[in-house]
Design a protein around this motif. Structure first.
Motif, PDB file in Angstrom:
ATOM      1  N   LYS A   1      65.842 -65.326 -61.553  1.00 37.50           N
ATOM      2  CA  LYS A   1      65.415 -64.254 -60.744  1.00 37.50           C
ATOM      3  C   LYS A   1      63.939 -64.222 -60.371  1.00 37.50           C
ATOM      4  O   LYS A   1      63.459 -63.813 -59.210  1.00 37.50           O
ATOM      5  CB  LYS A   1      65.942 -63.229 -61.253  1.00 37.50           C
ATOM      6  N   LYS A   2      63.054 -64.311 -61.539  1.00 38.64           N
ATOM      7  CA  LYS A   2      61.804 -63.940 -61.523  1.00 38.64           C
ATOM      8  C   LYS A   2      60.735 -65.339 -61.619  1.00 38.64           C
ATOM      9  O   LYS A   2      59.554 -64.946 -61.530  1.00 38.64           O
ATOM     10  CB  LYS A   2      61.478 -63.118 -62.679  1.00 38.64           C
ATOM     11  N   GLY A   3      61.174 -66.502 -62.097  1.00 34.24           N
ATOM     12  CA  GLY A   3      60.452 -67.756 -62.141  1.00 34.24           C
ATOM     13  C   GLY A   3      60.059 -67.531 -63.605  1.00 34.24           C
ATOM     14  O   GLY A   3      60.135 -66.687 -64.365  1.00 34.24           O
ATOM     15  N   LEU A   4      59.437 -68.544 -64.136  1.00 32.60           N
ATOM     16  CA  LEU A   4      58.894 -68.673 -65.503  1.00 32.60           C
ATOM     17  C   LEU A   4      58.111 -67.739 -65.766  1.00 32.60           C
ATOM     18  O   LEU A   4      57.856 -67.345 -66.900  1.00 32.60           O
ATOM     19  CB  LEU A   4      58.733 -70.201 -65.776  1.00 32.60           C
ATOM     20  N   GLU A   5      57.070 -67.378 -64.715  1.00 33.78           N
ATOM     21  CA  GLU A   5      55.910 -66.472 -64.959  1.00 33.78           C
ATOM     22  C   GLU A   5      56.612 -65.048 -65.117  1.00 33.78           C
ATOM     23  O   GLU A   5      55.827 -64.310 -65.821  1.00 33.78           O
ATOM     24  CB  GLU A   5      55.118 -66.489 -63.569  1.00 33.78           C
ATOM     25  N   GLY A   6      57.884 -64.845 -64.831  1.00 33.20           N
ATOM     26  CA  GLY A   6      58.442 -63.585 -64.927  1.00 33.20           C
ATOM     27  C   GLY A   6      59.250 -63.524 -66.220  1.00 33.20           C
ATOM     28  O   GLY A   6      59.940 -62.339 -66.637  1.00 33.20           O
ATOM     29  N   LEU A   7      59.335 -64.606 -66.881  1.00 31.71           N
ATOM     30  CA  LEU A   7      60.172 -64.576 -68.242  1.00 31.71           C
ATOM     31  C   LEU A   7      59.198 -63.718 -69.224  1.00 31.71           C
ATOM     32  O   LEU A   7      58.341 -63.980 -69.704  1.00 31.71           O
ATOM     33  CB  LEU A   7      60.281 -65.723 -68.872  1.00 31.71           C
TER      34      LEU A   7
END
Length: 184
Positions: free
Chosen positions: A26-32
Motif C-alpha cells: 500500500k505505501k511502499g518500503l519507505e512507508g513500512l
C-alpha cells in the motif's frame, strides 16, 4: 488482527509478515513502519522485535512470504520446455490476478539498487529462481545459447512486466513462442 491470527500464538510471526506485506503493497518500503505493523496485529512494538530483531529480518521474511506464493509456477510436470512455458503463463496470470505480489517485489527491487542489505536478501531469493530456470533451460528447453543467459532473460522479462502489467501476457507469450520456435 491479520488473518485471524492470535498475536500471542504460533501465528504471530505470520501475522506480522502479512501486515508488513500489506503495508509495503500500500505505501511502499519507505512507508513500512514497524510500530504500525505491531499495532495491526495487536502487539506492543517491543514484542515485534522478539519475532524480528531488525527491519531487515522482517523484510527478508516478507520476501520469503511473497516469493513462496510464486514458487508453484515452477512445477516439474511435463517436458522441460513445457515447464518453462507453463511458468511464463502462470507468471503472466499472477501479474494480472495477484498484482500486489509484484508491487511488493518491485518496491524491494528498486530499493535494493540503493540498499545493500535489501540487495543481499533479494539476491538470495533470485538465485533460487535463477537456478531452477537455468536447470530446466539446460535440459533442452532453451533453443541454443547459454541457459544461464536464458534464465536471466526470463527473469528480466517477468520483472520488467511489473511496470506494464497490461502487456505482460503478450510479452511473456512472445517469449514462450520463442521457446517453441526459435527461428520464427
Amino acid at each position: 488482527m491479520v488473518g485471524g491470527a492470535n498475536a500471542g500464538g504460533a501465528g504471530a510471526g505470520q501475522a506480522i509478515v502479512a501486515a508488513a506485506f500489506a503495508q509495503i503493497a500500500k505505501k511502499g518500503l519507505e512507508g513500512l513502519r514497524q510500530r504500525q505493523v505491531a499495532t495491526t496485529v495487536g502487539l506492543d512494538h517491543s514484542t515485534l522485535h522478539h519475532y524480528f530483531p531488525t527491519k531487515e529480518d522482517l523484510v527478508a521474511s516478507v520476501v520469503e512470504h511473497t516469493t513462496a506464493q510464486l514458487w508453484p509456477t515452477v512445477r516439474a510436470e511435463g517436458s522441460t520446455a513445457d515447464q518453462v512455458r507453463r511458468h511464463l503463463r502462470l507468471m503472466a496470470r499472477a501479474l494480472r490476478e495477484r498484482s500486489e505480489l509484484f508491487v511488493v517485489l518491485c518496491e524491494l527491487n528498486l530499493r535494493a539498487l540503493r540498499d545493500p542489505a535489501i540487495r543481499v536478501i533479494l539476491d538470495r531469493s533470485d538465485q533460487a529462481w535463477r537456478e531452477a530456470l537455468r536447470e530446466r533451460l539446460a535440459r533442452g528447453a532453451w533453443p541454443g545459447g547459454d541457459p544461464a543467459a536464458g534464465a536471466d532473460l526470463v527473469i528480466a522479462a517477468i520483472k520488467g512486466s511489473v511496470f506494464a502489467p497490461e502487456a505482460a501476457a503478450d510479452a511473456l507469450g512472445q517469449l514462450e513462442r520463442l521457446l517453441e520456435n526459435p527461428t520464427a
